[in-house]
Design a protein around this motif. Structure first.
Motif, PDB file in Angstrom:
ATOM      1  N   UNK A 162     -11.335   7.318  -3.567  1.00 40.76           N
ATOM      2  CA  UNK A 162     -11.328   5.863  -3.421  1.00 40.76           C
ATOM      3  C   UNK A 162     -10.791   5.479  -2.052  1.00 40.76           C
ATOM      4  N   UNK A 163     -11.278   4.363  -1.562  1.00 43.93           N
ATOM      5  CA  UNK A 163     -10.793   3.767  -0.317  1.00 43.93           C
ATOM      6  C   UNK A 163     -10.751   2.260  -0.515  1.00 43.93           C
ATOM      7  N   UNK A 164      -9.718   1.619   0.028  1.00 44.65           N
ATOM      8  CA  UNK A 164      -9.581   0.165  -0.107  1.00 44.65           C
ATOM      9  C   UNK A 164      -9.461  -0.471   1.271  1.00 44.65           C
ATOM     10  N   UNK A 165     -10.122  -1.584   1.417  1.00 46.34           N
ATOM     11  CA  UNK A 165     -10.017  -2.365   2.649  1.00 46.34           C
ATOM     12  C   UNK A 165      -9.465  -3.743   2.302  1.00 46.34           C
ATOM     13  N   UNK A 170      -5.949  -4.317  -8.095  1.00 50.84           N
ATOM     14  CA  UNK A 170      -5.142  -4.310  -6.873  1.00 50.84           C
ATOM     15  C   UNK A 170      -4.705  -5.722  -6.490  1.00 50.84           C
ATOM     16  N   UNK A 171      -5.568  -6.691  -6.673  1.00 49.56           N
ATOM     17  CA  UNK A 171      -5.183  -8.079  -6.390  1.00 49.56           C
ATOM     18  C   UNK A 171      -4.075  -8.540  -7.335  1.00 49.56           C
ATOM     19  N   UNK A 172      -4.151  -8.108  -8.598  1.00 45.06           N
ATOM     20  CA  UNK A 172      -3.095  -8.462  -9.550  1.00 45.06           C
ATOM     21  C   UNK A 172      -1.758  -7.893  -9.099  1.00 45.06           C
ATOM     22  N   UNK A 173      -1.759  -6.628  -8.720  1.00 44.17           N
ATOM     23  CA  UNK A 173      -0.522  -5.996  -8.267  1.00 44.17           C
ATOM     24  C   UNK A 173       0.015  -6.653  -6.999  1.00 44.17           C
ATOM     25  N   UNK A 174      -0.886  -6.987  -6.094  1.00 39.98           N
ATOM     26  CA  UNK A 174      -0.456  -7.651  -4.862  1.00 39.98           C
ATOM     27  C   UNK A 174       0.109  -9.037  -5.157  1.00 39.98           C
ATOM     28  N   UNK A 212       0.826  -1.208   0.000  1.00 42.69           N
ATOM     29  CA  UNK A 212       0.000   0.000   0.000  1.00 42.69           C
ATOM     30  C   UNK A 212       0.862   1.260   0.000  1.00 42.69           C
ATOM     31  N   UNK A 213       2.023   1.190   0.653  1.00 43.70           N
ATOM     32  CA  UNK A 213       2.927   2.339   0.634  1.00 43.70           C
ATOM     33  C   UNK A 213       3.435   2.599  -0.775  1.00 43.70           C
ATOM     34  N   UNK A 214       3.797   1.526  -1.489  1.00 38.91           N
ATOM     35  CA  UNK A 214       4.277   1.683  -2.855  1.00 38.91           C
ATOM     36  C   UNK A 214       3.157   2.142  -3.799  1.00 38.91           C
ATOM     37  N   UNK A 215       1.921   1.788  -3.480  1.00 37.96           N
ATOM     38  CA  UNK A 215       0.784   2.223  -4.294  1.00 37.96           C
ATOM     39  C   UNK A 215       0.516   3.708  -4.111  1.00 37.96           C
ATOM     40  N   UNK A 216       0.991   4.267  -3.010  1.00 35.85           N
ATOM     41  CA  UNK A 216       0.798   5.689  -2.748  1.00 35.85           C
ATOM     42  C   UNK A 216      -0.340   5.991  -1.807  1.00 35.85           C
TER      43      UNK A 216
END
Length: 387
Positions: free
Chosen positions: A170-173, A230-234, A123-127
């Motif tokens: 946007x917000x992600x959980x 986001x799942x792909x990036x993770x 999440x830090x790298x995502x900004x």
């Protein structure tokens, strides 16, 4: 005269070409990368819209002893033991799964303790900054942020970039679940849910004498494409090859629009013994998974959960009804109008197995059946998201 006319014609053609290029570039908002939340960290954090802040954690509601939390389900408590360094560690099995509108990542051979620090880095790298970080619950939640990738990718952005806005947030959980692998080992399921807001006008043009217009923030539908992205990036962050992650993400994205892969409606609201319940045509594991993601998407505050008992402990604030607005100072002071009730109430959302079916019900904080209008509204919210 003909030469003058010819020059005018060529000048007009050049102008039309330049205009076309400008319009095309202005529409190319997502031509490049889908994600650009860098401004969320580099600049001053965006102010959270009123009444949309995350409810704070209340330690008084923690249940001693009996609750099996995400970090301890299927295993012992979190122990930070040093790990031996290996030259070329093997990449565990990573698989992107989907069912209906639910997508999740399965990390075989990885525990929540292995994944948690990598989630921080992701999440830090995502900004994006975290507003909630609770390893006991296996929950992370980001702050509201603007995806700058939605801005037009043209020279106007270079000139006015700092002043331009998408009028969306946007917000992600992220939710992490420990599960037992088929071979008896440990696997981890990772869910990422998206919530969105959009800024809209609350009054009509010309309604104010000074020409100004009032805007408000209101929820917008969650974006399954961004959840998959986001799942792909993770998946790549956890060690999967980029080609493998892209292929699995493409398959899950196709499942969102392909009628052949679309899941039939599986949830409906019913009345049983005077109480509203949701009947889900899914076995417990699938129903538990889907209900949990629906709670994440629709803004419930999940304070704890006990998968072995099928209970989510939540707090919920009833949203205003259509057309219902907070009364102003004049109405409250001289008209006797009461402010909207924004008191969070505690509930238990239960998921019970009935063979290959499951039943979702709402209990009050003491565990008794809840038959209020608010309980029915909660179930309707879940039905609308579960389909």
């Amino acid at each position: 005269m003909n030469s003058v006319s010819s020059l005018r014609t060529r000048a007009l053609q050049r102008g039309l070409v330049l205009l076309s290029i400008f319009l095309l570039s202005a529409c190319a908002a997502l031509e490049g990368d889908k994600v650009d939340y860098g401004a969320a960290v580099q600049n001053t954090p965006l102010a959270v819209p009123p009444d949309l802040t995350q409810l704070p954690q209340d330690t008084r509601y923690a249940l001693p002893g009996s609750t099996v939390s995400a970090s301890t389900y299927g295993g012992g408590a979190v122990v930070n033991t040093p790990r031996a360094q290996t030259v070329a560690p093997s990449v565990p099995g990573l698989r992107l799964e989907g069912q209906g509108g639910v997508r999740w990542l399965i990390a075989t051979g990885m525990t929540p303790e292995d994944i948690w620090p990598k989630l921080h880095a992701f999440w830090e790298e995502t900004g994006l900054k975290l507003s909630q970080d609770d390893p006991k619950l296996g929950l992370m939640e980001t702050e509201w942020a603007e995806n700058r990738a939605k801005l037009p990718q043209n020279f106007m952005r270079k000139i006015l970039g700092a002043l331009m806005s998408t009028s969306t947030l946007d917000l992600y959980r992220t939710r992490v679940e420990r599960v037992a692998a088929p071979d008896g080992g440990t696997s981890t399921e990772i869910y990422i849910s998206h919530r969105g807001l959009e800024e809209v006008y609350a009054d009509d043009a010309g309604s104010n004498p000074d020409g100004s217009r009032k805007t408000i923030w209101q929820p917008r539908p969650s974006d399954p494409d961004m959840e998959i992205e986001m799942l792909r990036r993770l998946m790549i962050k956890l060690g999967a090859p980029a080609e493998q992650a892209a292929a699995q993400a493409d398959r899950q994205t196709a499942g969102l629009t392909d009628p052949a892969q679309a899941a039939p409606k599986t949830a409906q609201l019913e009345q049983r013994n005077g109480q509203s319940v949701v009947s889900v045509r899914e076995p417990f594991d699938r129903a538990w998974r889907r209900v949990g993601l629906s709670l994440d998407r629709t803004g419930f505050t999940v304070e704890d959960r006990d998968r072995s008992q099928g209970i989510y402990y939540v707090r919920y604030v009833q949203p205003p009804k259509t057309g219902e607005e907070e009364p102003g100072w004049w109405a409250r002071t001289f008209g006797g109008a009461k402010p909207l009730d924004k008191t969070p109430r505690r509930y238990r959302i239960t998921v019970r197995a009935e063979g290959n079916l499951s039943t979702v019900a709402v209990l009050n904080a003491d565990g008794a059946p809840e038959s209020s209008e608010q309980a029915r509204n909660i179930l309707q919210v879940l039905v609308d998201d579960l389909h």
